[in-house]
Write an enzyme that holds these catalytic residues in place. Sequence first.
Site, PDB file in Angstrom:
ATOM      1  N   ASP A 241       0.815  -1.215   0.000  1.00  0.00           N
ATOM      2  CA  ASP A 241       0.000   0.000   0.000  1.00  0.00           C
ATOM      3  C   ASP A 241       0.852   1.270   0.000  1.00  0.00           C
ATOM      4  O   ASP A 241       0.638   2.171   0.831  1.00  0.00           O
ATOM      5  CB  ASP A 241      -0.941   0.013   1.230  1.00  0.00           C
ATOM      6  CG  ASP A 241      -1.732  -1.279   1.375  1.00  0.00           C
ATOM      7  OD1 ASP A 241      -2.220  -1.773   0.352  1.00  0.00           O
ATOM      8  OD2 ASP A 241      -1.856  -1.785   2.507  1.00  0.00           O
TER       9      ASP A 241
ATOM     10  N   GLU B 203     -11.135   0.602  -4.026  1.00  0.00           N
ATOM     11  CA  GLU B 203     -10.415   1.086  -2.838  1.00  0.00           C
ATOM     12  C   GLU B 203      -9.197   1.887  -3.275  1.00  0.00           C
ATOM     13  O   GLU B 203      -9.005   2.130  -4.465  1.00  0.00           O
ATOM     14  CB  GLU B 203      -9.999  -0.104  -1.956  1.00  0.00           C
ATOM     15  CG  GLU B 203      -9.129  -1.119  -2.687  1.00  0.00           C
ATOM     16  CD  GLU B 203      -8.957  -2.440  -1.937  1.00  0.00           C
ATOM     17  OE1 GLU B 203      -9.720  -2.700  -0.982  1.00  0.00           O
ATOM     18  OE2 GLU B 203      -8.066  -3.213  -2.322  1.00  0.00           O
TER      19      GLU B 203
HETATM   20  C1  6LW Z   1      -5.563  -2.266   1.777  1.00  0.00           C
HETATM   21  C2  6LW Z   1      -6.202  -2.357   0.450  1.00  0.00           C
HETATM   22  C3  6LW Z   1      -5.375  -3.422  -0.101  1.00  0.00           C
HETATM   23  O1  6LW Z   1      -6.257  -1.525   2.707  1.00  0.00           O
HETATM   24  O2  6LW Z   1      -5.087  -4.287   0.875  1.00  0.00           O
HETATM   25  O3  6LW Z   1      -4.275  -4.246  -1.923  1.00  0.00           O
HETATM   26  C4  6LW Z   1      -5.473  -3.724   2.098  1.00  0.00           C
HETATM   27  N1  6LW Z   1      -4.943  -3.379  -1.302  1.00  0.00           N
HETATM   28  O4  6LW Z   1      -6.165  -1.215  -0.293  1.00  0.00           O
HETATM   29  C5  6LW Z   1      -4.483  -4.022   3.183  1.00  0.00           C
HETATM   30  O5  6LW Z   1      -3.153  -3.849   2.744  1.00  0.00           O
END
Ligand code: 6LW
Length: 525
Positions: A37, A191
């Site tokens: 991240d 996200e």
């Molecule tokens: C993070 C999300 C993700 O919050 O994994 O790959 C989660 N992306 O964006 C935890 O690292």
Amino acid sequence: MRKIYFLCLLFLKLSVLSYGSNGVGYTNPVISGFHPDPSVCKAGDDYYLVTSSFEYFPGVPIFHSKDLVNWEQIGHCLTRSSQLDLNKCRPSGGIYAPTIRYHDGLFYMITTHVSRGNFIVHTKDPAGEWSEPVWLKQAGIDPSLYFEGDKCYFTSNPGNMIYLSEINPLTGEQITGSKPIWGGTGGRYPEAPHIYKKDGWYYLMISEGGTEYAHKVTIARSRSIYGPYDSNPSNPILTHMNAVTQSNPIQGTGHADLVQANDSTWWMVCLAFRPQSGLHHLLGRETFLAPVRWDKDSWPVVNGNGTIDLNMNVKTLPFQPVKKASYKTNFDEPKLGFEWNYLRNPNVNNYSLTEKKGFLRLKTSTIKLDDIDSPTLVGRRQEHVNFTATTSMNLFKAQKGDESGLTVFLDKESHYDILIEQSSGGKRNLVVRYRMGVLSHIESKVEIPEGEVFLRVKGTADYYTFSYSVDGTTYRAISKMNTRYISSETAGGFTGVFLGLFLTSENSQSNAYADFDKFEYTPEI
Ligand code: 6LW
């Protein structure tokens, strides 16, 4: 005069060697080992990058670079228990997905504590102490900040939409209601939102598909920050989910952030993983770098075709080498390097570098590696698939039930340990033990004499091989275990393997302590 001329020439030559003007080509990942991240920001000529830290303390490692390729860890954003309470934090709970931004002389880091919500800390000096947290109302993971004039906008993903609100980043106060602005292109888990402004467009970049093989980065834009956002017809702009990358050693590319460098070039940092031993990855998700250009319709294009490679044959900023974390320590510094972390908030009284100079002294507690608590354990990430780690240690004042050694640790239910165990009658055993889910298994046990012992683990793509030595020269291999059983695919979770030094006891009256003389981690690249 001649001497001065030659000295000047030598100086010039050395400067060119260490600050190479070439800057062509680099190797991914740019930060290896469990560093997911990534978020990046620019302040003057300097770049700063933060990554997630979950149940480890201190929280949110922060790195500095002058060229986006060479990164040096300069500290952590969350160094005090008042900023980060990891009490009873489950494995892969705690701190998710930070964003770092620089605005008007201040650095802001916003992140999620998954059992408490979103919060912001700030500082003038990113290598120094950060403020106490201010907590935010808007829920959802992967919070980000976008500053424009005197306004600060906050995005996160409560549910399957990205929401936007205006906040005061110093108090946490939410100034406007939370408005849904984009849900992505239909991939699951929209996200990792970040907003950027370029040429009058607000760009909203997100990730979709989940952090596994379907991971991708998509982008939309609008003339107004509140939308409506139009999806880029060429989405996704980065993914390794398609046939063209099915043999690429990098998989799961996503969770990205953009930065414009001083020479006006654009760059993306993202996470990805490197599968080994079949489809298993051990090092967690790592940080990768890719160049970005803008096409004729003003959409970003990542590395030409939306994929990345281990060897990136592209022009970079002029390289400026950095001091890399040490792979070897004799424990004679007053402090452990930033690469050493604890599990949850440590009891600091159980760790000392001063009681015996040149040694890391661990003191015992009855908290086990298998507990949701903070055992006496301090470790560093496995950063390379192939490596050898060796420590030398001795156990003192030990009673039956005391044990100390080296663990290859993914989480409380997934770790392999090589240790000295004190048994009855003053005897000592060298033990290799595996914990895999509900199974606990002692693989080897040999009696050894009292005194210093050298413990070693050698990692390859497929195996961890454990060996020990009583003289520091002749090592006896006593056990070999598959890497895949403590991989993210088998064990689950968001973290990667740590190599930890530990001491635990069955008996709360035990005064046992262990002195570690050195820890040497040798990568084989
Ligand atoms: C993070 C999300 C993700 O919050 O994994 O790959 C989660 N992306 O964006 C935890 O690292």
